[in-house]
Each structure stands twice: as structure tokens, then as C-alpha cells.
Design a protein around this motif. Sequence first.
Motif, mmCIF file in Angstrom:
data_model
loop_
_atom_site.group_PDB
_atom_site.id
_atom_site.type_symbol
_atom_site.label_atom_id
_atom_site.label_comp_id
_atom_site.label_asym_id
_atom_site.label_seq_id
_atom_site.Cartn_x
_atom_site.Cartn_y
_atom_site.Cartn_z
ATOM 1 N N VAL A 52 0.851 -1.184 0.000
ATOM 2 C CA VAL A 52 0.000 0.000 0.000
ATOM 3 C C VAL A 52 0.889 1.236 0.000
ATOM 4 N N ILE A 53 0.747 2.073 -1.006
ATOM 5 C CA ILE A 53 1.423 3.369 -1.048
ATOM 6 C C ILE A 53 0.405 4.388 -0.569
ATOM 7 N N ASP A 54 0.563 4.841 0.663
ATOM 8 C CA ASP A 54 -0.433 5.675 1.323
ATOM 9 C C ASP A 54 -0.208 7.141 0.957
ATOM 10 N N GLY A 55 -0.682 7.502 -0.228
ATOM 11 C CA GLY A 55 -0.476 8.833 -0.777
ATOM 12 C C GLY A 55 -0.267 8.730 -2.271
ATOM 13 N N SER A 56 0.431 9.697 -2.850
ATOM 14 C CA SER A 56 0.670 9.713 -4.295
ATOM 15 C C SER A 56 2.056 9.169 -4.633
ATOM 16 N N ALA A 57 2.142 8.532 -5.797
ATOM 17 C CA ALA A 57 3.406 8.011 -6.311
ATOM 18 C C ALA A 57 3.817 8.812 -7.542
ATOM 19 N N GLY A 58 5.109 8.833 -7.821
ATOM 20 C CA GLY A 58 5.612 9.553 -8.977
ATOM 21 C C GLY A 58 5.638 8.689 -10.227
ATOM 22 N N TYR A 59 6.633 8.909 -11.078
ATOM 23 C CA TYR A 59 6.757 8.172 -12.335
ATOM 24 C C TYR A 59 7.141 6.708 -12.077
ATOM 25 N N PHE A 60 6.694 5.838 -12.966
ATOM 26 C CA PHE A 60 7.102 4.424 -13.018
ATOM 27 C C PHE A 60 6.823 3.669 -11.714
ATOM 28 N N ALA A 61 5.718 3.967 -11.066
ATOM 29 C CA ALA A 61 5.334 3.184 -9.880
ATOM 30 C C ALA A 61 5.040 1.751 -10.298
ATOM 31 N N GLY A 62 5.639 0.785 -9.614
ATOM 32 C CA GLY A 62 5.388 -0.616 -9.934
ATOM 33 C C GLY A 62 5.939 -1.063 -11.269
#
Length: 229
Positions: A52-62
Motif C-alpha cells: 500500500v502506497i499511502d499517498g501519491s506516487a511519482g513516475y514508473f510506480a510498480g
Amino acid sequence: MSEFVINAEHQPPRDINRAIRKAATEYDKITIKNPNATHYLAAGLVDPVELVIDGSAGYFAGTMIHGAKIHITENAGWFPGDNMTEGEVIIDGSAGDGVGQGIYGGTVVVKRDVGSRTGEIMKNGTIIVGGNSGFMSGLFMMGGRIIILGNISEDAGESIIRGAIYVRGSIKSLGKNAKVEELEPEDKKELKELLPEYGFNLDEKEYDSFKKIVPRSNRPFYGKESEEG
């Protein structure tokens, strides 16, 4: 289920991902707090862990994951799920360009809008967009399926080779080698089984409004003789 929490505040992506990989060998669930739209989160993760990424992710998440289930509670930047082979990336908010670029398998779900070139050069797998998708969605698509519950912008299915794009809303324009077909009963059955799994509960009339973008030819770059497939 055992859970591990990582505080990503003020940490570079390399250190965060090192901590994720270590925790994934010992825990079933990992939560990233304070992600602050950091790029490359969970890049190359190959353990079948819930993240769980609790918030926003940047480029190329996962990017390039195999087997993990990633849940981003806010937004994501460009290319979430890029080149994944197995697993899930679920984004509760919106995402940028290139969602699911080049995926070989697995499922990418964005609950709201996405940018351009959704599913570019994807080989297999499933992409679901709860809102609108930008221009050249399905660019050079080689397989799999894209499901857009909102509208799709210009040049939809540009140079599509295989696969299908299902659109509930309007299609602004089609790209080269793309055409629109009516859904077969099996198509509608698959949508009715799949969409509720990810929280998209539609009534019967809404399923009736879907259109299907498919290749006009399976050999689009070999001259006029190939136009009939």
C-alpha cells in the motif's frame, strides 16, 4: 497477516526500494507512509506481497513487477505498471501518460482520469480506467484489453495490431488501423464479471453503451493487400 510500515519521508527511491525488497521476504503486507510522489516506487518487485502506497506516487510506480499487488491511495505519475508481467496496480485517483505501457500480464486499474498513450505497446493483461483517457490510447497495442469507462480522445487505437479497447463514452477519433465493432455477448459477459471486482458497478444500460475498438488489419504495415486481414 503480518504487516511492515516504511516511512519514506526524505528517503531516496533506492533506499525505499531496498527496504521494500527486504520486508517483502518477511511480511505479507507493506505500507509506505509519506511517499511524497517519489518516482520508481516498488520498481522490479518480484515477491507476491501486498503493498500500500499511502499517498501519491511519482513516475514508473510498480515498473517491472511480477506478482505484487500494489494499491496507491491517491494519484500516480507517468507509466504506472510499466512492463509488469503479473500482479496488480490499483490507483484510487488519476494517473499520467503511459498507464500500463508495455505490460505482459496483470491488471492496472485507475479509478479516475489518465493521460495519453494508455496501454502503449502492451502485449497482454488488462487496463481499466474509471474516467477519461487521452490521445493515442492503445498506440501499437499488441494484445490484451483496455477498458475505458469514460471518453477516449484523438487517434484511439493508433496502429493497433492485436487486442481490444472497450469504451463506454465517446470516441473522439480513431487512429490508423483501428475500427469500431459492436460487442459480442461474450465481451459483455466478461465486462460484467470483471468490472465489479474493482468497484465499478454499472447498470444494464451502461453496459449496452460500450463500443469495441479492434484492429482493421492484423498486418497493417504491409500495404493495401493486407487491409482485409
